[in-house]
Write a protein that holds these residues in place. Structure first.
Motif, PDB file in Angstrom:
ATOM      1  N   GLY A  46       2.853  -2.829   4.711  1.00  0.00           N
ATOM      2  CA  GLY A  46       3.659  -1.625   4.531  1.00  0.00           C
ATOM      3  C   GLY A  46       2.860  -0.482   3.938  1.00  0.00           C
ATOM      4  N   GLU A  47       2.019  -0.804   2.966  1.00  0.00           N
ATOM      5  CA  GLU A  47       1.156   0.211   2.349  1.00  0.00           C
ATOM      6  C   GLU A  47       0.188   0.796   3.381  1.00  0.00           C
ATOM      7  N   ASN A  48      -0.409  -0.070   4.195  1.00  0.00           N
ATOM      8  CA  ASN A  48      -1.369   0.402   5.197  1.00  0.00           C
ATOM      9  C   ASN A  48      -0.706   1.192   6.318  1.00  0.00           C
ATOM     10  N   MET A  49       0.521   0.801   6.696  1.00  0.00           N
ATOM     11  CA  MET A  49       1.261   1.564   7.704  1.00  0.00           C
ATOM     12  C   MET A  49       1.555   2.959   7.169  1.00  0.00           C
ATOM     13  N   ALA A  50       2.004   3.058   5.922  1.00  0.00           N
ATOM     14  CA  ALA A  50       2.281   4.369   5.322  1.00  0.00           C
ATOM     15  C   ALA A  50       1.011   5.210   5.257  1.00  0.00           C
ATOM     16  N   TRP A  51      -0.089   4.589   4.853  1.00  0.00           N
ATOM     17  CA  TRP A  51      -1.368   5.306   4.770  1.00  0.00           C
ATOM     18  C   TRP A  51      -1.768   5.863   6.137  1.00  0.00           C
ATOM     19  N   MET A  52      -1.644   5.038   7.169  1.00  0.00           N
ATOM     20  CA  MET A  52      -2.034   5.481   8.507  1.00  0.00           C
ATOM     21  C   MET A  52      -1.127   6.614   8.992  1.00  0.00           C
ATOM     22  N   LEU A  53       0.166   6.489   8.779  1.00  0.00           N
ATOM     23  CA  LEU A  53       1.094   7.544   9.200  1.00  0.00           C
ATOM     24  C   LEU A  53       0.793   8.862   8.483  1.00  0.00           C
ATOM     25  N   GLU A  54       0.479   8.775   7.192  1.00  0.00           N
ATOM     26  CA  GLU A  54       0.155   9.984   6.436  1.00  0.00           C
ATOM     27  C   GLU A  54      -1.110  10.640   6.971  1.00  0.00           C
TER      28      GLU A  54
END
Length: 191
Positions: free
Chosen positions: A179-187
């Protein structure tokens, strides 16, 4: 930004759901809206290779007797996609396979509508079959030109019985990091 998480398990609040929810909760803390969509247990038909989506650019499958077109529209409208499935005889559930086949066909034939949307597979398993299921789900992302989001390990949750997800400490950490990495990539993509 919004991420759609498809739950391919027929158990609406089972191990796969909780695996997806862990990743979604982590994204929510980072300002990403999430929605878990129940796919498992739905009466879905597989792709019949009718060619409708090759000739008509309406972003819909010709089979209109189930909820698949709603799922397709949700995926197209999302910024990122999670697809979760438990392992059934060393592979994904039939409903997850229907989602992948029809979503992939419609979006690829209409100009790669999922291109550049981050995607990730989430798998719950009792004891084996998780690597094949994980790979099979990721084929959709690769064939759709979607970047695949990773974690510190493959995105598995090992659970022997119903609601055993809390016992897999490594799986818990893996889902949160996903979840953290998905948020990072989207940002990063939004910049």
């Amino acid at each position: 930004m919004k991420v759609i998480a498809f739950n391919g398990s027929p158990h609406k609040r089972g191990n796969t759901y909780h695996s997806l929810k862990l990743a979604c909760d982590e994204m929510n803390t980072r300002g990403i809206e999430t929605e878990i969509v129940q796919v498992g247990g739905k009466p879905l038909r597989g792709c019949i290779d009718c060619g409708h989506c090759k000739n008509i650019m309406d972003h819909r499958c010709s089979i209109a007797t189930d909820e698949m077109n709603d799922f397709i529209i949700k995926a197209i409208g999302a910024d990122g996609i999670l697809i979760g499935s438990p392992v059934y005889f060393a592979n994904m559930t039939p409903e997850t396979k229907c989602l992948i086949d029809r979503l992939g066909r419609v979006t690829r034939n209409n100009g790669f509508l999922l291109k550049n949307k981050p995607g990730a597979a989430v798998v719950s398993a009792r004891r084996s079959g998780e690597t094949f299921t994980f790979s099979a789900i990721n084929y959709l992302f690769q064939a759709s030109q979607m970047p695949i989001v990773t974690s510190s390990h493959w995105n598995f949750m090992m659970a022997e019985g119903r609601n055993d997800w809390e016992r897999d400490e490594e799986g818990l950490e893996t889902m949160k990091l996903l979840g953290e990495n998905m948020a990072w990539m989207l940002e990063r993509f939004a910049d």
